[in-house]
Design a protein around this motif. Structure first.
Motif, short mmCIF file in Angstrom:
data_model
loop_
_atom_site.label_atom_id
_atom_site.label_comp_id
_atom_site.label_asym_id
_atom_site.label_seq_id
_atom_site.Cartn_x
_atom_site.Cartn_y
_atom_site.Cartn_z
N ARG A 89 3.72 1.39 -9.92
CA ARG A 89 2.92 0.07 -9.99
C ARG A 89 3.42 -1.09 -9.45
O ARG A 89 4.99 -1.04 -9.44
CB ARG A 89 2.96 0.29 -11.57
CG ARG A 89 1.93 1.13 -12.17
CD ARG A 89 1.87 1.23 -13.73
NE ARG A 89 3.24 1.15 -14.25
CZ ARG A 89 3.48 0.98 -15.36
NH1 ARG A 89 2.57 0.60 -16.20
NH2 ARG A 89 4.65 1.43 -15.73
N ALA A 130 0.86 -1.17 0.15
CA ALA A 130 -0.22 0.04 0.01
C ALA A 130 0.85 1.24 -0.08
O ALA A 130 0.45 2.23 -0.70
CB ALA A 130 -1.00 0.16 1.19
N GLU A 131 1.98 1.07 0.66
CA GLU A 131 2.84 2.50 0.78
C GLU A 131 3.63 2.70 -0.50
O GLU A 131 3.50 3.65 -0.92
CB GLU A 131 3.97 2.37 1.86
CG GLU A 131 3.27 2.24 3.36
CD GLU A 131 2.61 3.58 3.53
OE1 GLU A 131 3.26 4.54 3.31
OE2 GLU A 131 1.42 3.70 4.13
N TRP A 132 3.94 1.58 -1.35
CA TRP A 132 4.72 1.70 -2.38
C TRP A 132 3.44 2.45 -3.63
O TRP A 132 3.82 3.37 -4.42
CB TRP A 132 5.18 0.34 -3.30
CG TRP A 132 6.49 -0.27 -2.78
CD1 TRP A 132 6.66 -0.91 -1.89
CD2 TRP A 132 7.55 0.55 -2.72
NE1 TRP A 132 8.12 -1.17 -1.45
CE2 TRP A 132 8.47 -0.08 -2.18
CE3 TRP A 132 8.16 1.49 -3.54
CZ2 TRP A 132 10.07 0.03 -2.02
CZ3 TRP A 132 9.42 2.17 -3.81
CH2 TRP A 132 10.21 1.28 -2.93
N GLN A 133 2.23 1.92 -3.50
CA GLN A 133 1.16 2.69 -4.31
C GLN A 133 0.97 3.93 -4.01
O GLN A 133 0.95 4.71 -4.86
CB GLN A 133 0.11 1.60 -3.98
CG GLN A 133 -0.08 0.58 -5.01
CD GLN A 133 -1.63 -0.04 -4.96
OE1 GLN A 133 -2.29 0.07 -4.12
NE2 GLN A 133 -1.74 -0.93 -5.88
N LYS A 134 0.98 4.15 -2.79
CA LYS A 134 0.64 5.61 -2.39
C LYS A 134 1.89 6.62 -3.05
O LYS A 134 1.60 7.55 -3.34
CB LYS A 134 0.85 5.75 -0.88
CG LYS A 134 -0.56 5.41 -0.07
CD LYS A 134 -0.29 5.72 1.26
CE LYS A 134 -1.37 4.94 2.02
NZ LYS A 134 -0.90 5.01 3.58
N LEU A 135 2.93 6.02 -3.04
CA LEU A 135 3.98 6.91 -3.59
C LEU A 135 3.98 6.78 -5.16
O LEU A 135 4.67 7.63 -5.82
CB LEU A 135 5.40 6.01 -3.49
CG LEU A 135 5.78 6.42 -1.93
CD1 LEU A 135 7.11 5.39 -1.76
CD2 LEU A 135 6.21 7.83 -1.62
N GLY A 136 3.19 6.20 -5.84
CA GLY A 136 2.56 6.28 -7.36
C GLY A 136 3.10 5.15 -8.13
O GLY A 136 2.78 5.23 -9.15
N TYR A 140 -3.44 -5.13 -5.14
CA TYR A 140 -2.39 -4.05 -5.08
C TYR A 140 -1.58 -4.09 -6.76
O TYR A 140 -0.64 -3.31 -6.65
CB TYR A 140 -1.31 -4.37 -3.96
CG TYR A 140 -1.87 -4.23 -2.55
CD1 TYR A 140 -1.89 -2.69 -2.07
CD2 TYR A 140 -2.48 -5.01 -1.69
CE1 TYR A 140 -2.80 -2.48 -0.92
CE2 TYR A 140 -2.89 -4.63 -0.66
CZ TYR A 140 -3.14 -3.36 -0.27
OH TYR A 140 -3.66 -3.22 0.90
#
Length: 120
Positions: A39, A31-37, A73
């Protein structure tokens, strides 16, 4: 700076490899990697049922069963080439010509694969 960041996150996926067990907080990390934008890509996925059917157990941590709760994710799920090659009878180790013909003939004779009939 913002253009550079956009370029980075739009072209570089984060690939989660199959050779290690996921940490207990994996969902939070994804989720944190996704929040950073970024893929996310799930590498070398295998199916437990197919491995059982082929009599080829897998030491791969990326099974379809393990993927299920984390699927939301991932932008990309990659299939393990060895598993796909065995499943679709197209693994590079089969080669071309006589060896491949022998393998395909044997699985047909033993009823291990469905062979479509009729016009293609």
């Amino acid at each position: 700076k913002d253009k550079d960041r956009q370029l980075l996150v739009s072209t570089v996926p984060i690939e989660v490899c199959e050779d290690q067990e996921d940490p207990p907080n994996m969902e939070i990390l994804l989720a944190e990697w996704q929040k950073l934008g970024f893929r996310l890509a799930y590498d070398d996925t295998v199916s437990e049922l197919t491995c059982q059917a082929l009599g080829k157990p897998s030491g791969n941590f990326h099974t379809t069963q393990n993927l299920q709760p984390l699927l939301k994710y991932f932008w990309l799920v990659k299939v393990d080439i060895d598993w796909a090659g065995l499943l679709f009878l197209c693994h590079p180790s089969l080669g071309q010509g006589d060896r491949k013909a022998e393998v395909v003939s044997r699985v047909r004779e033993e009823g291990l694969v469905y062979v479509a009939q009729g016009p293609s």
